[in-house]
Enzyme design. Structure first.
Site: not given
Length: 636
Positions: A315, A368
């Site tokens: 993330d 990401e």
């Protein structure tokens, strides 16, 4: 209960590795471990707190009394406190009471390495072990084939708390219940992988799991650690991989968490310009501190080792890479070369990927990362960050922007779609339609589609068909596969009742068939990250808003010809140029009646003619449905 007995699981070699940032299995040493010392059963505790003056274990075994069970500090300046407490055992609730040498500050902290945590709002750690017997040997032996970069990779992103609720009792479904219902659904839908939004323990439901306090503990919201293993096991037994969301970018300031752990900035960077996220009101790891690197890399290895995960979606990588991320001038400090890159974070990410792929070469790490930072998914020996794949955020933004336009205006914006092909092969891209695209007023994916009801659903089917035939892998958030009408609400179940209606059921059937089609067509995955796997036939038909291209596999006989009509106007005799003469067979059509399409625009076996078109010697006339995608293969 007896006093603390001096005991250690650490060797001098362990300590040297820890200090140098090269110990990647710290979970075998730190935390709480049920063991026997001199014939006496108990628990060994070890915690890193170099700025502490005293560390004691408090828990239900000593009525949470400070000072009764003081740990011993090691002599080697490692900052490790440890000791064996006879009589403690599985199920013991505990925390560390830390007295800091810095102004005598006292903190009560959960164990950073705890294997289980109390259910929120309680925050204690729990001594735990399990003897789970894995039954996924078959998967583990062959998963290299399933997780390879030249294999189909269609991911279903799931938030366990809201995928489906136990309605009668108004509660979350348990890991055990999900091992039945979620697994059977994902298998029925033909996805290759599931991606779970963070399941590491977190205190605050509205964070969706992205504010982690228990990095080594699956959240107790849904059951015991061994029950989460059962969920993973059942996925694997059904040939479904599992990707875990992993959050090494930041952590919350909750009093029991990692922040200000021993009265000092231990896990976080001491400089608030590098150690505090203004957007998320959270702390940033100190990537330049060796012991912190060992903690994070050990955590990644832990989930692969102990829980058989098949990889990570990492993330907020962009927030790690740039010192000026979401900061104004004066709120950040350049690196030693005067640049904005966070060199320590880059080094950490490279080291993490090297460690993961060295120990588990059959998994994938997925970044990401939302910027144009180069070589995110290139090997570290070439100067890359070493990820296996990267989310293609540019494709997502441009594509949703395009599909949100009324079809009459699309001829002026064809570049929104074709632009992605100018950089598609610079990274190993995954096409994401994730949870971030269906919250905060953005509407659901269906809610973004223009037109009347039929057109909205046709647009959605076309969007998904286009996504599957665009180079790269893909990920879709729960509910989008059946056209969830409303935005995602983490507090309630998906609107499963919508499947009683034909348009929603049709979208679900389409997505199920697209997954099957993807897995059955080598041209869609064998060269999905290579320019050799794609060729335009025509991207210039702006007036009709039609795209025509070829997807290529290892063998020419597997090539697919794909045509996308982005308007509601059917084309019953649309000529396309062909790479060679022969017969064309329709192998996919997004306009079938079972998908809630018209069912009126199908192609029988077609024979090419020696008519020059699209700068090619051979061509054929096809029937192109409204707001539809049609795919062909050469054959009989």
């Amino acid at each position: 209960m007896a006093e603390v007995i001096a005991h250690s699981l650490f060797t001098d070699f362990d300590i040297n590795l820890f200090k140098s940032g090269k110990h990647y299995r710290l979970y075998e040493k730190f935390g709480s471990h049920i063991t026997t010392v001199d014939g006496v059963e108990g628990v060994y505790f070890a915690v890193w707190a170099p700025s502490a003056k005293m560390v004691s274990v408090i828990g239900d075994f000593n009525f949470w009394t400070e000072g009764q069970h003081k740990l011993n500090v090691r002599w080697d300046s490692s900052g490790i406190w440890e000791g064996f407490i006879p009589g403690a055992g599985k199920g013991t609730h505990y925390k560390y009471k830390i007295l800091s040498s810095n102004n005598d500050i006292k903190t009560e902290k959960a164990d950073p390495y705890a294997r289980r945590a109390e259910h929120n709002p309680s925050t204690a750690s729990i001594v735990w072990d399990d003897n789970y017997k894995w039954k996924d040997t078959k998967w583990m032996k062959k998963r290299k084939k399933h997780n390879a970069l030249n294999a189909p990779f269609s991911v279903y992103e799931v938030h366990l708390g809201s995928w489906k609720k136990q309605v009668e009792e108004n509660r979350f479904m348990s890991y055990v219940e999900l091992a039945d219902e979620l697994v059977s659904y994902v298998k029925e839908m033909n996805f290759t992988h599931v991606e779970l939004m963070p399941i590491m323990e977190f205190p605050y439901d509205p964070s969706w799991g992205y504010q982690v306090t228990g990095y080594f503990a699956p959240t107790s919201r849904f059951g015991y650690p061994e029950e989460f293993k059962l969920l993973v096991d059942k996925l694997h037994q059904n040939d479904i991989g599992i990707i875990l969301d992993w959050v090494p970018s930041h952590f919350p300031e909750d009093a029991h968490g990692l922040g200000f752990f021993d009265g000092s900035a231990l896990y976080e960077h001491p400089d608030r310009r590098k150690g505090y996220h203004q957007d998320w009101k959270s702390l940033i790891f100190n990537y330049g501190r060796n012991e912190v690197k060992s903690f994070l890399i050990s955590n990644a290895i832990f989930w692969l080792d102990q829980y058989h995960a098949d990889g990570f979606r990492v993330d907020a990588v962009a927030s790690m890479l740039f010192l000026d991320y979401s900061r104004e001038d004066g709120e950040w400090e350049p690196n030693m070369y005067g640049g904005r890159e966070n060199l320590e974070a880059m080094s950490f990410l490279r080291e993490m990927n090297e460690a993961v792929y060295s120990a588990f070469p059959d998994v994938q790490t997925i970044a990401e990362e939302s910027t144009a930072f180069p070589m995110v998914s290139k090997p570290t020996f070439l100067g890359g960050l070493g990820f296996g794949m990267k989310w293609m955020m540019g494709w997502m933004h441009d594509t949703l922007e395009y599909f949100g336009k009324e079809s009459i205006y699309r001829k002026y914006h064809q570049n929104d779609l074709t632009f992605s092909m100018t950089y598609t092969f610079t990274e190993n891209f995954m096409l994401p339609l994730s949870h971030d695209e269906v919250v905060y007023g953005k509407k659901s994916i269906l809610g973004r589609m223009p037109g009347d009801e039929w057109q909205r659903f046709a647009n959605l089917r076309l969007l998904y068909s286009y996504m599957f035939t665009h180079p790269g892998t893909n990920v879709l958030f729960q509910g989008s596969e059946f056209g969830q009408s409303s935005e995602w609400n983490f507090e309630q179940s998906l609107d499963w009742f919508l499947l009683e209606y034909a348009p929603h059921k049709g979208v679900q059937e389409l997505y199920k068939d697209l997954n099957t089609f993807y897995k059955s067509q080598p041209a869609l995955y064998q060269k999905q990250f290579s320019a050799e796997g794609f060729e335009w036939i025509d991207y210039n038909d702006h007036e009709n808003s039609i795209l025509t291209f070829i997807r290529k596999g290892d063998k020419p006989k597997d090539d697919l010809i794909v045509v996308c009509n982005m308007t509601p106007s059917p084309q019953e005799k649309y000529r396309i140029g062909l790479p060679k003469k022969g017969k064309l067979k329709e192998v996919f059509n997004s306009d079938l009646k079972k998908y809630f399409g018209t069912g009126d625009y199908k192609n029988k076996l077609l024979t090419s003619k020696a008519v020059a078109h699209h700068f090619r010697d051979n061509s054929v006339e096809i029937c192109l449905p409204p707001l539809g995608m049609v795919a062909f293969r050469y054959g009989k």
